[in-house]
Design an enzyme around this catalytic site. Structure first.
Site, mmCIF file in Angstrom:
data_model
loop_
_atom_site.group_PDB
_atom_site.id
_atom_site.type_symbol
_atom_site.label_atom_id
_atom_site.label_comp_id
_atom_site.label_asym_id
_atom_site.label_seq_id
_atom_site.Cartn_x
_atom_site.Cartn_y
_atom_site.Cartn_z
ATOM 1 N N SER A 1 0.833 -1.192 0.000
ATOM 2 C CA SER A 1 0.000 0.000 0.000
ATOM 3 C C SER A 1 0.882 1.261 0.000
ATOM 4 C CB SER A 1 -0.952 -0.052 1.209
ATOM 5 O OG SER A 1 -1.944 0.926 1.125
ATOM 6 N N ASP B 1 -8.339 -4.005 -7.034
ATOM 7 C CA ASP B 1 -7.999 -3.381 -5.756
ATOM 8 C C ASP B 1 -8.661 -2.012 -5.671
ATOM 9 O OD1 ASP B 1 -6.790 -2.293 -3.490
ATOM 10 O OD2 ASP B 1 -4.771 -2.892 -4.059
ATOM 11 N N HIS C 1 -6.593 -6.194 -1.084
ATOM 12 C CA HIS C 1 -5.544 -5.187 -0.955
ATOM 13 C C HIS C 1 -4.396 -5.771 -0.156
ATOM 14 C CE1 HIS C 1 -3.766 -1.255 -0.799
ATOM 15 N NE2 HIS C 1 -3.788 -1.223 0.531
#
Length: 533
Positions: A230, A453, A482
């Site tokens: 991320s 995602d 994710h």
């Protein structure tokens, strides 16, 4: 940009910084800045000092097998002899054996789970999981809490009790009165951050990247093996741009779009669109399993069931604490991870049957977690607001989010309110770094991305792939979890193992079929579900 840290961690978001130092190892020819010299000095000191490993503090809640230590870094790299802050670090040593066979030691692999605001201190514990055992045999697993997080010079912007105050509303199409209320809250929050944190302007991704290089040196590594998820991918991309010669191997899992024009306002708008798509995926799954949940046989019928629950909570909060705001926050997690789907569908179904207990258990604020959540949000806000220019006129926010909410109402305004303090931020703003390296400057790197995602839309992985010559993109097709490395997809894990253990990558790109969708849970099994995963 709101985004969860990958599967291994807590929720958080994304962000980056500006270039105020010439990239180490670059051919720019720019003279070194005070920050550049300060980073070199801090790394030299850390290499000499090393890390004294010992028992972890009780607050870390880690098992005895994990060892902890600290690394000192300058608060301000332009003043390396000035105030120092300590970053907490955790480690398990490589097991040295996999599948009963001796394995050569490859040094440390450092992990950042994203945020900003998420801690990676738990990361060494993944070594006992089957998906991680081969990597844990070859590498010391190293986690840490970035500056501002946990016990690493923590930030706080308001009383945690106020941060988790419930119930709250979360209108998809707010009226003028509600907007003025949220503007006032955003201004108050920004003032609180400045008043509580004198060194606020130094909490940036650029300094996070410098801290990472100091950590590399403290670990005794000449080159860094790093995995970021991320926001950790942006963080890693900044590090790779600034310190390409210090990189051994890098994994970017669920990549942020690093285009400077996207940082961060436009990335948030794109994220809200992607969450709408993933919210539709969840509703389609629930409709497919209508025999288990009876919430509707089409995504539209499931949405009406959800809206019915939302309307009832606006009138009468469940358990006195779960209103529309808490409902939305709970179901946002279904956009991050599909293994939340059975839990969330069960909670809706039970509520409509007259049993609010599962929904209360899944959505009510947890007082014991209030301080950690407030800290994570403070770091998120500080880094995001410091790192890039934001519109300072609410008319811009109002125009863009009102338009977007017509087609993507699920997350749009909630996302806007989370970031609105950046419109009134008192600290200096930076210009986003133009992430990228020259061909051959960086070793081959691995990018992992799920096609659907929501938190980091797939286009971000494609953009990062374009900006890092020699990188290879591996896609999980038709899936939207994710953070996919070390997760449910064995094809993805095979590529991760091949790269970290052997330095081996596909020639160009690769695709993996999606992991299996979760199975519905009903009856007694649903009633016995844990509060959270």
């Amino acid at each position: 940009m709101r985004a969860a840290a990958a599967r291994y961690g807590t929720a958080g978001s994304l962000v980056l910084t500006a270039l105020v130092a010439a990239p180490a190892g670059s051919a720019s020819g720019a003279p070194p800045t005070p920050e550049t010299r300060g980073t070199v000095l801090a790394a030299q000191r850390a290499e000499a000092a090393g890390i004294r490993w010992g028992d972890c503090a009780k607050a870390e809640d880690l098992p005895p097998s994990v060892r902890c230590g600290t690394v000192s870094v300058p608060l301000d790299y332009a003043r390396p002899d000035g105030k120092q802050i300590k970053l907490t670090v955790s480690r398990t040593e490589a097991t040295g054996r996999a599948e009963g066979k001796p394995v050569a030691h490859q040094g440390s692999v450092v992990f950042n789970p994203g945020g900003p605001g998420a801690s990676g201190m738990y990361f060494p514990m993944v070594g006992v999981l089957p998906e991680w055992k081969r990597i844990a045999a070859a590498y010391d697993l190293v986690g840490y809490a970035p500056r501002g997080v946990g016990r690493s010079a923590p930030l706080s912007c308001q009383d945690p009790k106020q941060f988790t105050k419930a119930p709250t509303q979360a209108p998809s199409h707010p009226d003028a009165s509600y907007k003025q209320e949220r503007i006032a809250q955003a201004k108050s929050y920004a003032r609180g951050c400045a008043a509580r944190n004198p060194g606020l302007r130094h909490y940036t991704t650029l300094n996070n990247a410098r801290d990472l290089d100091v950590l590399r040196a403290a670990l005794g590594e000449k080159q860094l093996t790093f995995m970021g998820a991320s926001y950790g991918t942006y963080f890693g991309a900044v590090y790779a741009t600034l310190f390409p010669s210090h990189v051994r191997r890098m994994v970017f899992d669920s990549a942020v779009n690093p285009d400077p024009s996207q940082i961060w306002y436009d990335n948030n708008l794109d994220q809200s669109v992607a969450f709408e798509r993933r919210w539709a995926d969840f509703r389609a799954w629930v409709a497919k399993h209508d025999k288990a949940y009876h919430l509707g046989t089409t995504p539209e019928e499931v949405l009406r069931s959800y809206q019915k629950v939302r309307a009832e909570l606006a009138h009468k909060p469940a358990g006195g604490t779960v209103g529309p705001g808490q409902l939305q926050a709970a179901y946002l997690k279904a956009g991050y991870y599909d293994d939340y789907w059975p839990m969330r569908a069960t909670a809706l179904a039970e509520y409509l049957k007259g049993n609010p207990k599962p929904l209360i258990e899944q959505a009510a604020p947890e007082p014991q977690a209030a301080a950690e959540e407030e800290n994570g949000n403070a770091v998120y806000t500080a880094v995001e607001c410091n790192d890039a220019p934001w519109p300072t006129d609410f008319k811009t926010w109002d125009r863009d989010n009102s338009r977007l909410a017509r087609v993507a109402p699920f997350e749009t305004w909630d996302n806007a309110w989370m970031n609105l303090p950046c419109a009134y931020w008192p600290a200096p703003r930076q210009r986003p770094l133009d992430v990228g390296t020259a061909k051959g400057a960086l070793p081959p790197t691995l990018i992992l991305a799920a096609e659907r995602d929501a938190a980091t839309p797939y286009e971000g992985a494609q953009e990062l792939n374009r900006r890092l010559p020699g990188s290879v993109l591996v896609t999980e097709q038709g899936a939207g979890t994710h953070g996919i490395g070390g997760g449910a997809n064995q094809c993805i894990n095979g590529h991760l193992d091949a790269y970290l253990l052997e330095g081996r990558l596909p020639v160009r790109r690769a695709a993996c079929a999606p992991h299996r969708e979760p199975e519905p849970l009903a009856g007694k099994r649903a009633a016995e579900l844990p509060k959270e995963l």
